[in-house]
Every structure is written in C-alpha cells, then in structure tokens.
Design an enzyme around this catalytic site. Structure first.
Site, short mmCIF file in Angstrom:
data_model
loop_
_atom_site.label_atom_id
_atom_site.label_comp_id
_atom_site.label_asym_id
_atom_site.label_seq_id
_atom_site.Cartn_x
_atom_site.Cartn_y
_atom_site.Cartn_z
N LYS A 19 -7.90 2.57 -10.23
CA LYS A 19 -8.35 4.40 -9.69
C LYS A 19 -7.39 5.17 -9.69
O LYS A 19 -6.50 4.97 -9.35
CB LYS A 19 -9.14 3.90 -8.23
CG LYS A 19 -9.60 5.50 -7.55
CD LYS A 19 -10.16 4.65 -6.10
CE LYS A 19 -11.05 5.22 -5.70
NZ LYS A 19 -9.30 6.26 -4.46
N PRO B 199 -13.63 3.39 -1.89
CA PRO B 199 -12.54 3.28 -0.72
C PRO B 199 -12.41 4.46 -0.40
O PRO B 199 -11.82 4.75 -0.72
CB PRO B 199 -11.94 2.37 -1.22
CG PRO B 199 -11.15 3.29 -2.98
CD PRO B 199 -13.16 3.66 -2.81
N TYR C 162 -3.68 -1.45 -2.74
CA TYR C 162 -2.76 -0.83 -2.77
C TYR C 162 -1.42 -1.85 -2.51
O TYR C 162 -1.85 -3.09 -1.99
CB TYR C 162 -2.39 -0.03 -1.56
CG TYR C 162 -3.06 1.49 -1.40
CD1 TYR C 162 -3.37 2.19 -2.18
CD2 TYR C 162 -3.85 1.59 0.40
CE1 TYR C 162 -3.65 3.55 -2.26
CE2 TYR C 162 -4.81 2.77 0.11
CZ TYR C 162 -4.47 3.97 -1.10
OH TYR C 162 -5.28 4.91 -0.51
N ALA D 120 -10.56 4.54 3.59
CA ALA D 120 -9.28 3.99 4.30
C ALA D 120 -9.98 4.27 5.96
O ALA D 120 -10.30 5.26 6.66
CB ALA D 120 -8.02 4.18 4.58
N SER E 1 -12.08 -0.27 1.26
CA SER E 1 -10.22 0.05 0.80
C SER E 1 -9.35 -1.60 1.81
O SER E 1 -9.61 -1.97 2.34
CB SER E 1 -10.33 1.52 1.71
OG SER E 1 -8.42 1.76 2.64
N THR F 175 -5.05 1.08 -6.86
CA THR F 175 -4.81 3.24 -7.43
C THR F 175 -3.93 3.69 -7.96
O THR F 175 -2.68 2.59 -6.92
CB THR F 175 -5.56 3.15 -5.60
OG1 THR F 175 -6.42 3.22 -5.28
CG2 THR F 175 -5.30 4.49 -5.06
N GLN G 198 -10.63 -2.48 -3.08
CA GLN G 198 -9.19 -1.40 -3.78
C GLN G 198 -7.69 -2.34 -3.13
O GLN G 198 -7.87 -2.60 -1.55
CB GLN G 198 -9.50 0.09 -3.01
CG GLN G 198 -8.66 1.14 -3.14
CD GLN G 198 -7.15 1.17 -2.68
OE1 GLN G 198 -7.99 0.62 -1.00
NE2 GLN G 198 -6.10 0.78 -2.94
N HIS H 63 -8.31 11.33 -6.29
CA HIS H 63 -8.13 10.52 -4.61
C HIS H 63 -8.68 11.87 -3.71
O HIS H 63 -8.12 11.96 -2.96
CB HIS H 63 -6.54 10.52 -4.47
CG HIS H 63 -6.41 9.63 -3.22
ND1 HIS H 63 -5.98 8.04 -3.82
CD2 HIS H 63 -6.42 9.33 -2.06
CE1 HIS H 63 -5.47 8.24 -3.17
NE2 HIS H 63 -6.15 8.21 -1.64
#
Ligand code: FNR
Length: 342
Positions: free
Chosen positions: A210, A56, A109, A58, A85, A135, A107, A234
């Site tokens: 991740k 992923p 957040y 962004a 992402s 993540t 993915q 990352h």
C-alpha cells in the site's frame, strides 16, 4: 477531528486527491439496457460483490466508542473488504470475533523490533485475516501541522490494542504530535525491498503493498511476486505534492498489466470517482476518511449510510454511462479535460 482531516504540510496532495477526479470526464454510451447492474469484482481470486472497501485508519475509537467494530460491521453488511490498521484501538482478535465471516486484511507497519512485527502477522493469520497489507509510504511520519499544534495524544482510556504487552501502546504529545514521536521512534525507517522479501518469507498470507505511486516500484513489486498493490498516497498525509492517487494509477496500470491487481484509495468521495478509478485500472477502491466521518456521526449506521450513498452513486454512474458490469467500465470512456481544450 484535526487528526482525521489533516494532510501533510501544505495539504496540496490532500486537495489534489479530490480535484484530480474533477479533471476527468466520463464519456457515456446510450441505449444499452441498463435495467440490471452487476457490481461484482474479483479480488485475489475471490468474488467481491461491491468494489468499495474500507482503508486502514488508525484509532477508530476516537471517532465513536465501538470504533473498529462498528466500522467492520458496516462493511460486513455490504460483503466487501475491511482493512484493519496496526494502530487500531480494538485488537486483531476482537475485530475478528466481531466479524468472523467478513473479508479482513491486516495493515502492517514494520517495527524496528522484528519480534513485534512477527507477533502481529502471526496473530492476524491465526485470527482469519486473509492478507497482509504492508504500508510502504510511511518510513518516516508525514508532518501534519494540526497534530503538531494540538500536541496530539491518545486519551488515557484508549490504547493501541494490538501492541498491549509487546510495545508501547499509548502516546502523549508533550512536544508536538505524540503520534509522530511514536512512529519515528518505533517504526523501522531502514526498510527496503529486502524487508518485503523477509515479510513474504514469514507469512503464508498474500502480501499487498500500500502506497506505491510509480510504475518503477510497481514493476519491482511484480517481479517479487506481489499479487496486489494499493495505489495510494496515504490520503495526502505523507509526502506533500506527490501525485494524486488517480493521477498515478494509469502509468502503473500500463506498466504492470495483469501481473498485479491494482486497487486505489485517496479522495474517493463520489460514485463517479469509483467509476473513474475502475476505468483506469483499479479492481477495487477503498475509502479512509469517509468511513471515519460516518463513524463520527452515527457509528455503524453512519458508515453504512456512507457506503450506501457511494454504492447508489456508483450504480447510477454505471447505468448512465451504459455499463452493466465492471468489465464494461473501460479506459477509453475517460478523457482528461485538457483533451477537450485542444
Ligand atoms: C490513515 N491512513 C492510514 N494508512 C495506513 O496504512 N495505516 C494507518 O494506520 C492509517 N491511518 C490513517 C488515519 C487517518 C485518520 C487517515 C485519514 C488515514 C491512510 C488511509 O489508509 C488511506 O490511504 C487514506 O485515508 C485514503 O484517503 P481518503 O479516502 O481518506 O481520502
């Protein structure tokens, strides 16, 4: 371009991700009939024809107008896996519609506002994504000096398409990196393993972690029933001077054995890197920047070309080391250069 290239702080880990591969040697075996090669791997119970997927990243429409759609279409042509992402510039629904048959993972957040997070997960489920990739290495945002200096902003014609109507979907950097301010104000920095359990409780999809870099954390993940881990730093964009992904992989593989599947991203630039990651315990690798560079150069065709080069190099590494299937690629074929110096 700075946004794609940069790593955190002094960019030590960014460089290490690549240089650590160069310290590993492949011990080839000869005379093994390598006229037929099979690159099929098994991931989460499914057969995947190529162990090279796309990580992923962004805001892919910064790289080319079709952004995420061009990227996933290139992955579709290989039959491999694409990870979208949270911070994409094309929505979950539009990406799914463009590639209905591609294996897609979402993915995630975790936002402080859990309704936003729940909304994203439910939409990914509904759109046919097959896993949620949480993540875990971005509780706060890594300091990327280039973005700070450039006051990194999302151009007004683009937006964080998944957040439209539910959270701020654009950012401007009046005082340093706008993305850094966005992340630090909206993402939840209180996350613990309890939140991993919470996520497992709100989705029927497998939850993959991740950003794990230690055996200790991998074991906690295994105890929670996490089916897979992406060993990752990352792309060197979070904690500078943490280990290269390929350095962290062996201790994690040793600790978890067959309890979790392991994948790796970070610094994969050559077919031999893929070979080394698979030998040291990964079932699959993912590439972040190489796909973005392909997008920037020539959109979908550019990513296809990147994946083709990596595939050809990987097949060549297999053939020249005497391996005809993924299971032939074994740990004892890899030697650290220090061993030769003794
Ligand atoms: C990333 N990465 C990333 N990771 C994630 O979990 N969510 C994200 O939105 C992003 N965004 C992002 C943007 C850009 C421009 C880069 C370069 C990276 C990290 C990414 O998934 C992956 O871990 C690394 O890119 C892997 O390293 P390589 O292949 O770029 O060396």
């Amino acid at each position: 371009m700075d946004y794609y290239n940069s790593g955190a702080c002094n960019e030590t880990t960014l460089a290490l991700n690549k240089s650590a591969f160069l310290k590993l040697r492949i011990k080839p075996r000869m005379l093994r009939d390598v006229s037929r090669l099979d690159t099929t791997t098994r991931v989460l119970g499914k057969s995947v024809p190529l162990p090279i997927g796309v990580s992923p990243t962004a805001m892919q429409r910064l790289a080319c107008p079709e952004g995420e759609i061009a990227n996933i279409k290139a992955v579709t042509s290989t039959g491999s896996i694409y990870i979208l992402s949270t911070l994409s510039t094309t929505s979950i629904e539009d990406v799914a519609a463009a590639a209905p048959n591609t294996t897609k993972w979402f993915q995630l957040y975790i936002y402080k506002d859990r309704d936003i997070t729940r909304n994203l997960v439910k939409r990914a489920e509904k759109a046919g994504f097959q896993a949620v990739v949480l993540t875990v290495d971005a509780a706060v945002f890594g300091k990327r000096y280039a973005d700070c200096k450039n006051k990194f902003s999302l151009p007004p014609h683009l937006e964080l398409a998944n957040l439209r109507g539910i959270a701020p979907s654009n950012f401007t950097g009046s005082d340093g990196s706008g993305l850094q301010s966005y992340v630090n104000s909206l993402f939840d920095s209180t996350l613990t393993w309890e939140d991993v359990k919470w996520l497992q409780g709100i989705t029927k999809l497998p939850v993959i972690l991740k950003g794990i870099l230690t055996a200790e954390d991998a074991l906690i993940a295994a105890d929670l029933g996490i089916p897979a881990i992406i060993v990752s730093n990352h792309g060197g964009r979070q904690l500078d001077t943490c280990p290269a992904s390929i350095e962290a992989l062996p201790e994690i593989a040793k600790a978890v054995g067959n309890r979790c599947e392991l994948y790796l991203d970070g610094g994969i630039r050559y077919g031999t890197d893929i070979f080394k990651a698979l030998a040291l315990g990964a079932k699959m690798v993912f590439v972040g920047r190489p796909a973005v560079w392909g997008l920037s150069c020539a959109g979908e065709d550019g990513v296809k070309k990147v994946l083709k080069i990596l595939t050809e190099e990987f097949e060549q590494a297999m053939a020249l080391s005497g391996c005809t299937s993924i299971s032939d690629i074994r740990k004892d074929m890899i030697v650290h250069e220090d061993e030769y110096a003794k």
